[in-house]
Design a protein around this motif. Sequence first.
Motif, short mmCIF file in Angstrom:
data_model
loop_
_atom_site.label_atom_id
_atom_site.label_comp_id
_atom_site.label_asym_id
_atom_site.label_seq_id
_atom_site.Cartn_x
_atom_site.Cartn_y
_atom_site.Cartn_z
N PRO A 277 7.00 -10.44 3.41
CA PRO A 277 7.54 -10.00 4.70
C PRO A 277 8.98 -9.54 4.57
CG PRO A 277 7.47 -12.39 4.60
CD PRO A 277 6.85 -11.90 3.32
N TRP A 278 9.15 -8.45 3.82
CA TRP A 278 10.48 -7.91 3.58
C TRP A 278 11.05 -7.27 4.84
CZ3 TRP A 278 8.20 -5.42 -1.37
CH2 TRP A 278 8.26 -6.35 -2.42
N ALA A 279 12.35 -7.17 4.88
CA ALA A 279 13.04 -6.51 5.99
C ALA A 279 13.41 -5.10 5.61
CB ALA A 279 14.30 -7.30 6.37
N ASP A 280 13.44 -4.23 6.58
CA ASP A 280 13.94 -2.87 6.40
C ASP A 280 15.12 -2.73 7.36
OD1 ASP A 280 14.52 -0.20 6.26
OD2 ASP A 280 12.44 0.43 6.14
N THR A 281 16.33 -2.68 6.79
CA THR A 281 17.53 -2.69 7.63
C THR A 281 17.68 -1.45 8.47
OG1 THR A 281 18.80 -1.80 5.78
CG2 THR A 281 18.76 -4.20 6.03
N THR A 282 16.88 -0.42 8.20
CA THR A 282 16.99 0.81 8.98
C THR A 282 16.12 0.78 10.22
OG1 THR A 282 15.22 1.91 7.75
CG2 THR A 282 17.46 2.09 6.87
N THR A 283 15.24 -0.23 10.34
CA THR A 283 14.33 -0.31 11.48
C THR A 283 14.40 -1.70 12.08
OG1 THR A 283 12.45 -0.96 10.09
CG2 THR A 283 12.81 1.40 10.42
N GLY A 284 13.43 -2.05 12.92
CA GLY A 284 13.41 -3.36 13.54
C GLY A 284 13.01 -4.46 12.59
N ARG A 285 13.10 -5.69 13.06
CA ARG A 285 12.86 -6.88 12.23
C ARG A 285 11.48 -6.89 11.61
NH1 ARG A 285 15.09 -12.05 11.94
NH2 ARG A 285 13.64 -13.75 11.51
N HIS A 286 10.47 -6.45 12.34
CA HIS A 286 9.10 -6.53 11.85
C HIS A 286 8.47 -5.18 11.56
CE1 HIS A 286 9.05 -10.58 14.14
NE2 HIS A 286 9.11 -10.84 12.85
N ASP A 287 9.23 -4.11 11.64
CA ASP A 287 8.61 -2.78 11.53
C ASP A 287 7.94 -2.56 10.18
OD1 ASP A 287 9.56 -2.42 14.04
OD2 ASP A 287 10.79 -0.65 13.60
N LEU A 288 8.64 -2.87 9.09
CA LEU A 288 8.06 -2.65 7.76
C LEU A 288 6.86 -3.57 7.55
CD1 LEU A 288 8.11 -1.31 4.99
CD2 LEU A 288 9.72 -3.07 4.25
N THR A 289 7.00 -4.84 7.94
CA THR A 289 5.90 -5.79 7.82
C THR A 289 4.67 -5.31 8.59
OG1 THR A 289 7.40 -7.66 7.49
CG2 THR A 289 5.19 -8.16 8.31
N HIS A 290 4.90 -4.86 9.81
CA HIS A 290 3.78 -4.39 10.64
C HIS A 290 3.11 -3.18 10.01
CE1 HIS A 290 2.15 -3.44 14.92
NE2 HIS A 290 1.36 -4.27 14.26
N ALA A 291 3.91 -2.29 9.46
CA ALA A 291 3.36 -1.09 8.82
C ALA A 291 2.50 -1.48 7.62
CB ALA A 291 4.49 -0.16 8.39
N MET A 292 2.95 -2.45 6.82
CA MET A 292 2.17 -2.91 5.67
C MET A 292 0.85 -3.53 6.13
SD MET A 292 3.67 -2.51 2.64
CE MET A 292 5.28 -2.18 1.93
N MET A 293 0.90 -4.33 7.17
CA MET A 293 -0.30 -4.97 7.68
C MET A 293 -1.30 -3.94 8.19
SD MET A 293 1.72 -8.10 9.58
CE MET A 293 0.36 -8.62 10.62
N LYS A 294 -0.83 -2.92 8.88
CA LYS A 294 -1.72 -1.88 9.39
C LYS A 294 -2.35 -1.09 8.25
CE LYS A 294 -0.63 0.62 12.91
NZ LYS A 294 0.14 1.51 13.84
N ARG A 295 -1.55 -0.78 7.23
CA ARG A 295 -2.10 -0.04 6.09
C ARG A 295 -3.20 -0.84 5.40
NH1 ARG A 295 2.42 1.59 2.00
NH2 ARG A 295 0.52 2.11 0.82
N ALA A 296 -2.95 -2.14 5.20
CA ALA A 296 -3.95 -2.97 4.53
C ALA A 296 -5.22 -3.07 5.36
CB ALA A 296 -3.37 -4.36 4.25
N ALA A 297 -5.06 -3.28 6.66
CA ALA A 297 -6.23 -3.38 7.53
C ALA A 297 -7.02 -2.09 7.53
CB ALA A 297 -5.81 -3.75 8.94
#
Length: 406
Positions: free
Chosen positions: A141-161
């Motif tokens: 659950p890495w952070a992406d400082t250019t976006t929101g707290r969960h944006d990168l995590t959410h994107a990874m989860m959607k890609r995997a699903a």
Amino acid sequence: MPVFRYRWSSRPGPLTVEDYRERARRAVPDMVWAYVDYGAESMTTLNANRAAFDRYMLKSKVLTGREAKDLGTTIAGQDISAPILLAPTGAAGLSHWTGELGAAQGAEAAGTLSIVSTAASYSFEEIAAGTRRGHFFQLYPWADTTTGRHDLTHAMMKRAANAGYTGMFVTVDVPTHGNRESEQKRGMGNPPVLTPARVLNAGLRPKWWAAFLRHERMSLRNLVDPGEKAGGAKTAMKTLNRQFRMMRPELNWDDFAWMRENWHGPLYIKGVLDAADAVRAVELGADGIVVSNHGGRQLDCAPAAIDALPAIAAGVGDRAEVLVDGGIRRGTDIIKALCLGADGVCIGRPYLYGLAAGGPDGARHVVEILKTEMRRAMTLMGVAELAELDESWLIPAGAPVPVVDR
């Protein structure tokens, strides 16, 4: 996207995981070997993971007329041929150019599944396209400082699903990078340091070097920006540096609760050593716990995973599945883990040894070796079914054998 099908070999190979380890050591450069085989700081925890298994012996009953045949079980809703999963190991393309895709294909050939790392050298989509079953995926659950707290995590989860992954394993024991001094001394720092001697050392493995240059599988493909070429040393350095910047020491239980809310499938938390943490994770909706110290690669002097297992299994084993990793090299190690309350195990270094020495067929063969060792040991013990294994089959090493009064 590149997809390959591996042609399996029928030739006899190594007999043990340690045989594969010896072959793997000769197959890869010193830098890569340090990454695969070493641990944090003094490697106290790495060594403890192995030593802990030796504190247990197995009870044997004779003339039972029983033979262990079927090792099949179900983990995270998926049927597998034995209680063995391939653990997430980042940058497996360094060990062999087929990387995580080859490992997942080897797992399938052995009747089991792989947990694909966020830090894989093949993307989630590439691995899904090159396999037949719905594997699991591991989330940093890495952070992406250019976006929101969960944006990168959410994107990874959607890609995997969207790619068909059936379960998510969230790794929570990496709030910062472990102090892997042995890697740094051999050039595997951040970024890796190449010297003429290290380039020569790699050149002495021409098969590895040729595959590395041809297939360029050092980059972490799930972190490459859209439209960015996923290959070459420059891109590899960019993605590795990006990984280190995104580690999240501020990650907390609220973040885990958010992940549970947003992942609509089996959810496991990986990297737990404390029974109270395991209970809290289950209360927040975790379907399973992976008892793990990251293979001794994070906090040195953390307890051996197998030592932390019994308390966690006692605390949550009736409400969640419990897996364990760390130090497993023999089928008897797996049996001991099951006796101590595990529903299954994850192997990391063993299949990397197989992959480095023999590609996907090596990864497959490592699983088959462990399965064969399990069947043989259970038959010698007088145990026919996995469900029979519990703590009553264990004897503390060195303890006197109980005497039955007549």
